[in-house]
Motif scaffolding. Structure first.
Motif, PDB file in Angstrom:
ATOM      1  N   LEU B  26       0.820  -1.212   0.000  1.00 26.61           N
ATOM      2  CA  LEU B  26       0.000   0.000   0.000  1.00 26.61           C
ATOM      3  C   LEU B  26       0.854   1.262   0.000  1.00 26.61           C
ATOM      4  O   LEU B  26       0.434   2.313  -0.467  1.00 26.61           O
ATOM      5  CB  LEU B  26      -0.878   0.016   1.266  1.00 26.61           C
ATOM      6  N   LEU B  27       2.075   1.152   0.519  1.00 28.88           N
ATOM      7  CA  LEU B  27       2.927   2.334   0.633  1.00 28.88           C
ATOM      8  C   LEU B  27       3.245   2.939  -0.740  1.00 28.88           C
ATOM      9  O   LEU B  27       3.604   4.110  -0.838  1.00 28.88           O
ATOM     10  CB  LEU B  27       4.237   1.974   1.347  1.00 28.88           C
ATOM     11  N   PHE B  28       3.095   2.136  -1.794  1.00 27.18           N
ATOM     12  CA  PHE B  28       3.380   2.680  -3.119  1.00 27.18           C
ATOM     13  C   PHE B  28       2.362   3.737  -3.543  1.00 27.18           C
ATOM     14  O   PHE B  28       2.669   4.604  -4.356  1.00 27.18           O
ATOM     15  CB  PHE B  28       3.439   1.553  -4.163  1.00 27.18           C
ATOM     16  N   VAL B  29       1.142   3.637  -2.995  1.00 20.14           N
ATOM     17  CA  VAL B  29       0.103   4.588  -3.402  1.00 20.14           C
ATOM     18  C   VAL B  29       0.526   6.035  -3.120  1.00 20.14           C
ATOM     19  O   VAL B  29       0.567   6.855  -4.041  1.00 20.14           O
ATOM     20  CB  VAL B  29      -1.249   4.241  -2.734  1.00 20.14           C
ATOM     21  N   PRO B  30       0.884   6.391  -1.852  1.00 19.01           N
ATOM     22  CA  PRO B  30       1.281   7.787  -1.624  1.00 19.01           C
ATOM     23  C   PRO B  30       2.652   8.139  -2.200  1.00 19.01           C
ATOM     24  O   PRO B  30       3.055   9.294  -2.147  1.00 19.01           O
ATOM     25  CB  PRO B  30       1.285   7.904  -0.096  1.00 19.01           C
TER      26      PRO B  30
END
Lengths: 556, 79
Positions: B26-30
Motif C-alpha cells: 500500500l505504501l506505493f500509493v502515496p
C-alpha cells in the motif's frame, strides 16, 4: 537602519539567548551515565522517544533555509517551487521500511554512521570512505546555507555593516555560541532546542496563514496577484501552474530530492538516535505535519507578491536577494514584536540543523576516517573527543564559506550536494535490502554517477545571473541531443547511470571471480529491536579486527 | 564470520515474517500518486479559493499519513 527595528532585534536577541542557555543545560538533560562516549555525545544515548524524535528529525529536515528559500522560489518562479510538497509527502512512505532496517542493523552492530554500515556489509573500507567523504562534502555547504537563512533575517532587521567582517559579526558570534554548546552537549542540545524552534515556527506560521489572507483580501486575491505577476513577466517558465516543459523536472526533482533526503548523514543521525523501531515507524506518520507547515510557508511567497514586497538587493550589483521576501513580508505586515518572534524562529531554526549536521559530519570523520585510517585502537572516549573537536572545525569551515566566499557559492554547493549524496543510494539504501552488488561495482557506479552528475551540472547556465555553469539542477534534455525544451533533474539521471554501471560491473566482476569480501551482517540483524539480547555495545573491536586483515587498508 | 550465526538462524525466519506483509505494498500509493502531475496541474475545481494544484497536493499529505498509519497498525507486533 537597524534603529527602526529595535523591538525586533531585542526580541530576537532574548529568544536567541534563551535557547543558547538551553543548549548548555542540555548536557544534563536525560543525564547520561558517561558523556565520554560517541553514543552519548553523537547520538544522545540512542534513547529518544516518539516526541523527541519528532521534534529532532522535524527540526533537522525542515531547515531555516527551507523556510526561507521555498517561498522565495514560489515568489520567483511560481508552481515549480511547490515541488517541496510532493517531495516531503513521498519521502515518508519511501523511508518507512528502509529506515527501520537501518536502525535495526545499526542497533545490533553499534553503527553510528551510514558508512559504518557499508563498511561491515560490503567489507570494503574504500567504499565506506567514499560514502563518508560524500556525506561530509554534501553536508558542509548545507551548514553554510543555514547561515544564509540567518543572514536574510539580519539583513531585514538592518543589521548590516560596511566591511565584510562587520556585516558577518553577528553570525560569527551566533555560531561561536552554537559551537560551544554543541561541543558540550552533543546531540542533546539540538534535541532540546528543537522544542522551542518548532513551537515558535508552528505558532508564527499558523498566525500568518490565518491573518495575512484576511488582510490581503483572501486567498482568491493572493492567487490572482501571483497570476498577474507571472503573466506580466517575460520568463516563460513561471506561472501559478506548471507548463508543458517543466512537469518532468517537477516530478524528477521531487523524487530525486526524496531519495536523497534520508541519505544525508544528518537525517540518519536523528533516526539512529531513536529508541526503537516503533518510534521511527510512528514518526513516518507524524512527520508529515511539517510538510503541511512547509506547504503553507511556501504560499507565503504568493502572499509576498500580493503584498507587493520588493526584495532587498543581493550581494552583487543589480541582483535581488529573493531570500529576503519572507522576512520583509513579516516586517511589513505584522507589529514589530511579532516580526521579532518570527525572525527568532528562523534564526533558531538555523541552529538546530546546523548543530545536527556538524555532529553528523564529525561522526563520519571520526568513525570512518580517524578510526579506520589514523587510529585503529581508538577508545569510545577518544572517539567522542575527536568528534567534538571535528564539530568545531566543521562549523568554522561553514562560517569561513559565508564570510570569505560569495553566499551564492554555498547555494551552488548545496545543489551539488543533493546530486552527490544520491550517489550513495546503491550502497546505503539498496545495500540494506540486498548484498547482490559487488563492492567493486558499487565503487565504479559511484565514480560514474558522480562524474556524469558533475558534467551535467557544469552544463547548466543560469540566465538570471548570466553565469554559464552550475546555474541550477534542471538539465535541458536538448543537450543530450533530444529535440525538446524539457528539463530533467540531474541527480536522478546520475543515480540511474550509477545503478546501471553497478549492475553491469557486478556481473563482470562475478564472471571474473573477483573476491567480494565477507558480509558482516546477518538477515536477522535487519529486524532487531530495542530489547534485542544480541545487540553489541559500541566498543566491538573483536569482530572488527577479524574482518580487517582480509583486505589491506588503502592509503589516504 | 563469528560464532553467533547458529542460534540466530532459527529466529530469523519468524522475525522476517513480522516485517514482510502484503500491507506494505500500500505504501506505493502515496509515493506514486503525488508524482502524477496531470492529475492536479489545473486551476479548477477550486477549494476555499485554492487552485486544484495547491489544495490537492496539500491533501496528499493526508493520503501519506493515512497510508503509513494504516500500514503501521496492520503490521504492528502483537504483544
Amino acid at each position: 537602519m537597524w534603529r527602526d527595528h529595535l523591538t525586533e532585534i531585542i526580541i530576537f536577541t532574548l529568544l536567541f539567548l534563551l535557547v543558547s542557555a538551553m543548549g548548555f543545560v542540555a548536557a544534563r538533560w536525560r543525564a547520561p551515565k558517561d558523556m565520554e562516549h560517541l553514543d552519548e555525545w553523537g547520538l544522545g544515548g540512542r534513547n529518544f522517544g516518539g516526541w523527541i524524535t519528532w521534534f529532532l528529525v522535524g527540526g533537522d529536515l525542515y531547515t531555516a533555509y527551507t523556510f526561507v528559500a521555498v517561498p522565495a522560489l514560489l515568489f520567483g518562479a511560481g508552481a515549480a517551487g511547490f515541488f517541496a510538497v510532493p517531495y516531503t509527502v513521498i519521502i515518508y512512505p519511501m523511508a518507512f521500511l528502509v529506515l527501520v532496517r537501518l536502525w535495526s542493523v545499526s542497533h545490533r552492530h553499534g553503527f553510528v554512521t551510514p558508512a559504518d554500515f557499508v563498511r561491515r556489509r560490503f567489507d570494503s573500507p574504500t567504499l565506506a570512505l567514499l560514502v563518508a567523504i560524500t556525506g561530509i562534502v554534501a553536508t558542509m555547504p548545507y551548514i553554510a546555507l543555514q547561515l544564509v537563512g540567518i543572514e536574510a533575517v539580519l539583513k531585514t532587521m538592518g543589521v548590516t555593516g560596511e566591511s565584510p567582517l562587520a556585516r558577518h559579526l553577528p553570525i560569527i558570534v551566533a555560531f561561536a555560541i552554537l559551537a560551544a554548546y554543541t561541543y558540550q552537549s552533543g546531540l542533546r542540545a539540538p534535541a532540546l532546542i528543537a522544542f522551542v524552534k518548532d513551537s515558535l515556527i508552528y505558532i508564527v506560521i499558523l498566525v500568518a496563514v490565518l491573518y495575512l489572507p484576511y488582510k490581503l483580501g483572501g486567498w482568491g486575491e493572493i492567487f490572482a496577484a501571483a497570476d498577474a505577476r507571472f503573466d506580466a513577466s517575460p520568463s516563460p517558465g513561471d506561472g501559478v501552474l506548471l507548463n508543458q516543459n517543466n512537469q518532468l523536472q517537477y516530478i524528477t526533482l521531487a523524487l530525486g530530492s526524496a531519495l536523497a533526503l534520508f541519505l544525508y548523514p544528518h537525517s540518519l543521525t536523528g533516526v539512529l538516535a531513536a529508541r526503537n523501531r516503533d518510534v521511527i515507524k510512528r514518526n513516518m506518520s507524524a512527520l508529515p505535519a511539517y510538510s503541511l507547515l512547509l506547504g503553507l510557508i511556501a504560499l507565503l511567497g504568493y502572499m509576498a507578491i500580493a503584498a507587493e514586497v520588493t526584495p532587498l538587493p543581493g550581494a552583487s550589483e543589480g541582483t535581488v536577494d529573493n531570500n529576503t521576501v519572507v522576512p520583509l513580508l513579516f516586517d511589513q505586515q505584522f507589529p514589530s514584536w511579532f516580526a521579532g518572534v518570527a525572525f527568532a524562529a528562523v534564526g533558531i531554526g538555523a541552529l538546530v540543523p546546523a548543530a545536527i549536521m556538524s555532529i553528523a559530519a564529525a561522526n563520519l570523520f571520526t568513525r570512518n576516517i580517524y578510526k579506520e585510517y589514523l587510529r585503529r585502537d581508538a577508545t569510545p572516549a577518544q572517539e567522542a573527543s575527536v568528534s567534538k573537536v571535528t564539530s568545531l572545525v566543521v562549523k568554522i569551515g561553514a562560517v569561513a564559506c559565508i564570510v570569505f566566499l560569495d553566499p551564492q557559492f554555498s547555494i551552488d554547493l548545496q545543489l551539488i550536494g543533493g546530486v552527490i549524496i544520491l550517489q550513495t543510494l546503491p550502497a546505503v539504501a539498496l545495500g540494506l535490502y540486498t548484498r547482490w552488488f559487488h563492492r567493486g561495482a558499487l565503487i565504479a557506479g559511484w565514480v560514474a554517477g558522480m562524474g556524469l552528475g558533475m558534467w551535467m551540472l557544469y552544463q547548466i547556465p543560469n540566465p538570471a545571473t548570466g553565469r554559464a555553469h552550475f546555474g541550477g539542477s534542471a538539465f535541458p534534455l536538448e543537450k543530450f541531443g533530444l529535440d525538446t525544451p524539457k528539463t530533467i533533474y540531474v541527480g536522478l539521471v546520475a543515480v540511474a547511470v550509477n545503478l546501471l554501471v553497478a549492475a553491469i560491473g557486478t556481473l563482470v566482476l562475478r564472471a571474473g571471480r573477483v573476491p567480494d569480501g565477507v558480509d558482516g551482517t546477518e538477515p536477522d540483524d535487519y529486524f532487531a529491536d530495542e530489547d534485542d539480547p544480541r545487540s553489541i555495545p559500541a566498543p566491538r573491536e573483536e569482530t572488527e579486527a577479524a574482518g580487517a586483515d582480509t583486505e589491506p587498508a588503502p592509503k589516504l | 564470520m563469528s560464532e553467533p550465526g547458529t542460534e540466530a538462524a532459527s529466529t530469523a525466519s519468524t522475525s522476517r515474517a513480522k516485517d514482510h506483509s502484503p500491507w506494505n505494498w500500500l505504501l506505493f500509493v502515496p509515493i506514486v500518486v503525488p508524482l502524477v502531475t496531470p492529475l492536479f496541474n489545473a486551476d479548477s475545481p477550486r477549494l476555499f479559493n485554492f487552485p486544484l494544484f495547491y489544495w490537492l497536493q496539500l491533501a496528499f499529505i493526508a493520503l501519506g499519513v493515512g497510508t503509513t498509519t494504516l500500514v503501521y497498525q496492520m503490521t504492528k507486533k502483537r504483544r
